[in-house]
Design a protein around this motif. Structure first.
Motif, PDB file in Angstrom:
ATOM      1  N   TYR A 104      33.666 -72.615  17.036  1.00 37.98           N
ATOM      2  CA  TYR A 104      33.263 -73.229  18.292  1.00 37.98           C
ATOM      3  C   TYR A 104      34.476 -73.314  19.220  1.00 37.98           C
ATOM      4  O   TYR A 104      35.552 -73.767  18.803  1.00 37.98           O
ATOM      5  N   ILE A 105      34.270 -72.911  20.475  1.00 39.00           N
ATOM      6  CA  ILE A 105      35.373 -72.745  21.422  1.00 39.00           C
ATOM      7  C   ILE A 105      34.997 -73.444  22.731  1.00 39.00           C
ATOM      8  O   ILE A 105      33.882 -73.260  23.240  1.00 39.00           O
ATOM      9  N   ASN A 106      35.913 -74.202  23.303  1.00 40.16           N
ATOM     10  CA  ASN A 106      35.603 -74.931  24.538  1.00 40.16           C
ATOM     11  C   ASN A 106      35.781 -74.046  25.782  1.00 40.16           C
ATOM     12  O   ASN A 106      36.153 -72.870  25.681  1.00 40.16           O
ATOM     13  N   GLY A 107      35.546 -74.631  26.950  1.00 43.64           N
ATOM     14  CA  GLY A 107      35.647 -73.902  28.213  1.00 43.64           C
ATOM     15  C   GLY A 107      37.041 -73.407  28.523  1.00 43.64           C
ATOM     16  O   GLY A 107      37.211 -72.439  29.271  1.00 43.64           O
ATOM     17  N   ALA A 108      38.052 -74.050  27.954  1.00 44.57           N
ATOM     18  CA  ALA A 108      39.447 -73.601  28.134  1.00 44.57           C
ATOM     19  C   ALA A 108      39.794 -72.494  27.140  1.00 44.57           C
ATOM     20  O   ALA A 108      40.941 -72.072  27.054  1.00 44.57           O
ATOM     21  N   LYS A 109      38.807 -72.046  26.368  1.00 40.39           N
ATOM     22  CA  LYS A 109      38.922 -70.972  25.369  1.00 40.39           C
ATOM     23  C   LYS A 109      39.833 -71.352  24.199  1.00 40.39           C
ATOM     24  O   LYS A 109      40.519 -70.522  23.626  1.00 40.39           O
ATOM     25  N   LYS A 110      39.786 -72.639  23.849  1.00 41.44           N
ATOM     26  CA  LYS A 110      40.512 -73.128  22.670  1.00 41.44           C
ATOM     27  C   LYS A 110      39.507 -73.497  21.588  1.00 41.44           C
ATOM     28  O   LYS A 110      38.455 -74.075  21.862  1.00 41.44           O
ATOM     29  N   ILE A 111      39.860 -73.167  20.343  1.00 36.87           N
ATOM     30  CA  ILE A 111      38.998 -73.483  19.206  1.00 36.87           C
ATOM     31  C   ILE A 111      38.953 -75.000  19.031  1.00 36.87           C
ATOM     32  O   ILE A 111      40.002 -75.658  18.968  1.00 36.87           O
ATOM     33  N   VAL A 112      37.708 -75.540  18.950  1.00 39.99           N
ATOM     34  CA  VAL A 112      37.549 -76.988  18.787  1.00 39.99           C
ATOM     35  C   VAL A 112      37.010 -77.366  17.412  1.00 39.99           C
ATOM     36  O   VAL A 112      37.191 -78.501  16.969  1.00 39.99           O
ATOM     37  N   SER A 113      36.323 -76.440  16.733  1.00 41.98           N
ATOM     38  CA  SER A 113      35.801 -76.753  15.392  1.00 41.98           C
ATOM     39  C   SER A 113      35.269 -75.487  14.725  1.00 41.98           C
ATOM     40  O   SER A 113      35.153 -74.430  15.357  1.00 41.98           O
ATOM     41  N   LEU A 142      36.472 -65.291   6.792  1.00 42.96           N
ATOM     42  CA  LEU A 142      37.513 -64.721   7.654  1.00 42.96           C
ATOM     43  C   LEU A 142      38.333 -65.783   8.377  1.00 42.96           C
ATOM     44  O   LEU A 142      39.532 -65.591   8.587  1.00 42.96           O
ATOM     45  N   THR A 143      37.730 -66.914   8.732  1.00 47.95           N
ATOM     46  CA  THR A 143      38.529 -67.936   9.423  1.00 47.95           C
ATOM     47  C   THR A 143      39.644 -68.464   8.507  1.00 47.95           C
ATOM     48  O   THR A 143      40.743 -68.721   8.974  1.00 47.95           O
ATOM     49  N   ASP A 144      39.363 -68.553   7.209  1.00 43.24           N
ATOM     50  CA  ASP A 144      40.416 -68.951   6.259  1.00 43.24           C
ATOM     51  C   ASP A 144      41.404 -67.810   6.039  1.00 43.24           C
ATOM     52  O   ASP A 144      42.613 -68.027   6.016  1.00 43.24           O
ATOM     53  N   GLU A 145      40.885 -66.600   5.878  1.00 44.74           N
ATOM     54  CA  GLU A 145      41.768 -65.443   5.669  1.00 44.74           C
ATOM     55  C   GLU A 145      42.727 -65.267   6.842  1.00 44.74           C
ATOM     56  O   GLU A 145      43.900 -64.936   6.659  1.00 44.74           O
ATOM     57  N   TRP A 146      42.229 -65.493   8.044  1.00 48.66           N
ATOM     58  CA  TRP A 146      43.068 -65.369   9.245  1.00 48.66           C
ATOM     59  C   TRP A 146      43.854 -66.633   9.541  1.00 48.66           C
ATOM     60  O   TRP A 146      44.630 -66.690  10.494  1.00 48.66           O
ATOM     61  N   SER A 147      43.665 -67.686   8.753  1.00 49.13           N
ATOM     62  CA  SER A 147      44.336 -68.985   8.926  1.00 49.13           C
ATOM     63  C   SER A 147      44.136 -69.555  10.329  1.00 49.13           C
ATOM     64  O   SER A 147      45.071 -70.063  10.951  1.00 49.13           O
ATOM     65  N   LEU A 148      42.897 -69.505  10.818  1.00 49.23           N
ATOM     66  CA  LEU A 148      42.608 -70.058  12.137  1.00 49.23           C
ATOM     67  C   LEU A 148      42.595 -71.576  12.071  1.00 49.23           C
ATOM     68  O   LEU A 148      42.217 -72.153  11.051  1.00 49.23           O
ATOM     69  N   THR A 149      43.022 -72.203  13.148  1.00 46.61           N
ATOM     70  CA  THR A 149      43.046 -73.662  13.217  1.00 46.61           C
ATOM     71  C   THR A 149      42.530 -74.128  14.575  1.00 46.61           C
ATOM     72  O   THR A 149      42.512 -73.368  15.543  1.00 46.61           O
ATOM     73  N   VAL A 150      42.130 -75.383  14.616  1.00 48.12           N
ATOM     74  CA  VAL A 150      41.755 -76.008  15.877  1.00 48.12           C
ATOM     75  C   VAL A 150      42.976 -75.932  16.792  1.00 48.12           C
ATOM     76  O   VAL A 150      44.098 -76.212  16.360  1.00 48.12           O
ATOM     77  N   GLY A 151      42.762 -75.523  18.022  1.00 45.08           N
ATOM     78  CA  GLY A 151      43.861 -75.370  18.982  1.00 45.08           C
ATOM     79  C   GLY A 151      44.235 -73.923  19.226  1.00 45.08           C
ATOM     80  O   GLY A 151      44.839 -73.599  20.251  1.00 45.08           O
ATOM     81  N   ASP A 152      43.899 -73.023  18.266  1.00 48.34           N
ATOM     82  CA  ASP A 152      44.099 -71.598  18.529  1.00 48.34           C
ATOM     83  C   ASP A 152      43.234 -71.223  19.726  1.00 48.34           C
ATOM     84  O   ASP A 152      42.243 -71.902  20.029  1.00 48.34           O
ATOM     85  N   SER A 153      43.586 -70.146  20.411  1.00 46.06           N
ATOM     86  CA  SER A 153      42.820 -69.787  21.611  1.00 46.06           C
ATOM     87  C   SER A 153      42.341 -68.344  21.548  1.00 46.06           C
ATOM     88  O   SER A 153      42.788 -67.562  20.697  1.00 46.06           O
ATOM     89  N   ILE A 154      41.441 -68.021  22.462  1.00 45.91           N
ATOM     90  CA  ILE A 154      40.888 -66.675  22.522  1.00 45.91           C
ATOM     91  C   ILE A 154      40.946 -66.146  23.950  1.00 45.91           C
ATOM     92  O   ILE A 154      41.083 -66.909  24.910  1.00 45.91           O
ATOM     93  N   SER A 155      40.840 -64.841  24.055  1.00 50.48           N
ATOM     94  CA  SER A 155      40.533 -64.188  25.327  1.00 50.48           C
ATOM     95  C   SER A 155      39.663 -63.003  24.947  1.00 50.48           C
ATOM     96  O   SER A 155      39.711 -62.520  23.810  1.00 50.48           O
ATOM     97  N   TYR A 156      38.827 -62.579  25.882  1.00 48.98           N
ATOM     98  CA  TYR A 156      37.983 -61.419  25.587  1.00 48.98           C
ATOM     99  C   TYR A 156      37.775 -60.612  26.859  1.00 48.98           C
ATOM    100  O   TYR A 156      37.919 -61.113  27.974  1.00 48.98           O
ATOM    101  N   SER A 157      37.482 -59.354  26.655  1.00 50.67           N
ATOM    102  CA  SER A 157      37.160 -58.467  27.767  1.00 50.67           C
ATOM    103  C   SER A 157      35.895 -57.702  27.426  1.00 50.67           C
ATOM    104  O   SER A 157      35.631 -57.404  26.262  1.00 50.67           O
ATOM    105  N   GLU A 158      35.120 -57.428  28.450  1.00 47.55           N
ATOM    106  CA  GLU A 158      33.875 -56.680  28.278  1.00 47.55           C
ATOM    107  C   GLU A 158      34.101 -55.227  28.601  1.00 47.55           C
ATOM    108  O   GLU A 158      34.930 -54.873  29.370  1.00 47.55           O
TER     109      GLU A 158
END
Length: 158
Positions: A104-113, A142-158
């Motif tokens: 789950y990712i917020n409007g600022a594109k940061k992982i929240v949960s 994969l989230t564990d394999e990639w060691s993702l945490t709350v606060g990590d961020s995303i960007s995407y392009s179409e």
């Protein structure tokens, strides 16, 4: 009169059995991954990043269908749900054949949960517990394999 009724019942019974035997199993159409963009995840802890190919679910139909009926998804693939608003989200695994991690990712594109290892076909609600504008679905683990945490961020392009 009695013989006419027996004859009529016999004809109806035969036609019901004949119809049942004529039915052929319906083959489900295979739904394959269609790359619609790329998503990068930027890790807060060590500033590393990773990229995956994504399908984008941003229409009502795509959002409601999601990854239902898929047999598999590659490790470097995911589905990004894009919503118009930011609010608490609730997902479930109805008609979904593969186990998933939900990010789950917020409007600022940061992982929240996260909701990890969501079980196939389980209709239990999987809440974000925080307001989210985006939801990323990837293969379970994969989230564990990639060691993702709350606060990590995303960007995407179409």
């Amino acid at each position: 009169m009695f013989i006419k009724h027996i004859t009529l019942i016999s004809i109806l019974t035969l036609s019901v059995f004949a119809c049942k035997e004529d039915k052929k199993p319906i083959k489900q159409t295979d739904i394959s991954f269609k790359k619609e963009g790329e998503l990068s995840i930027f890790k807060l802890v060590d500033s590393t990043s990773l990229k995956i190919d994504i399908e984008i679910a941003d229409t009502d139909f795509d959002i409601q269908t999601g990854l239902m009926y898929r047999d598999s998804m590659k490790k470097n693939q995911g589905m990004l749900f894009v919503f118009d608003d930011e609010t608490e989200r609730y997902f479930y695994m109805k008609n979904t054949k593969i186990a998933l991690d939900l990010v789950y990712i917020n409007g600022a594109k940061k992982i929240v949960s996260f909701q990890k290892n969501a079980k196939p076909f389980d209709e239990t609600s999987l809440p974000s517990n925080e307001p989210a504008k985006y939801v990323l679905e990837v293969n379970a683990g994969l989230t564990d394999e990639w060691s993702l945490t709350v606060g990590d961020s995303i960007s995407y392009s179409e």
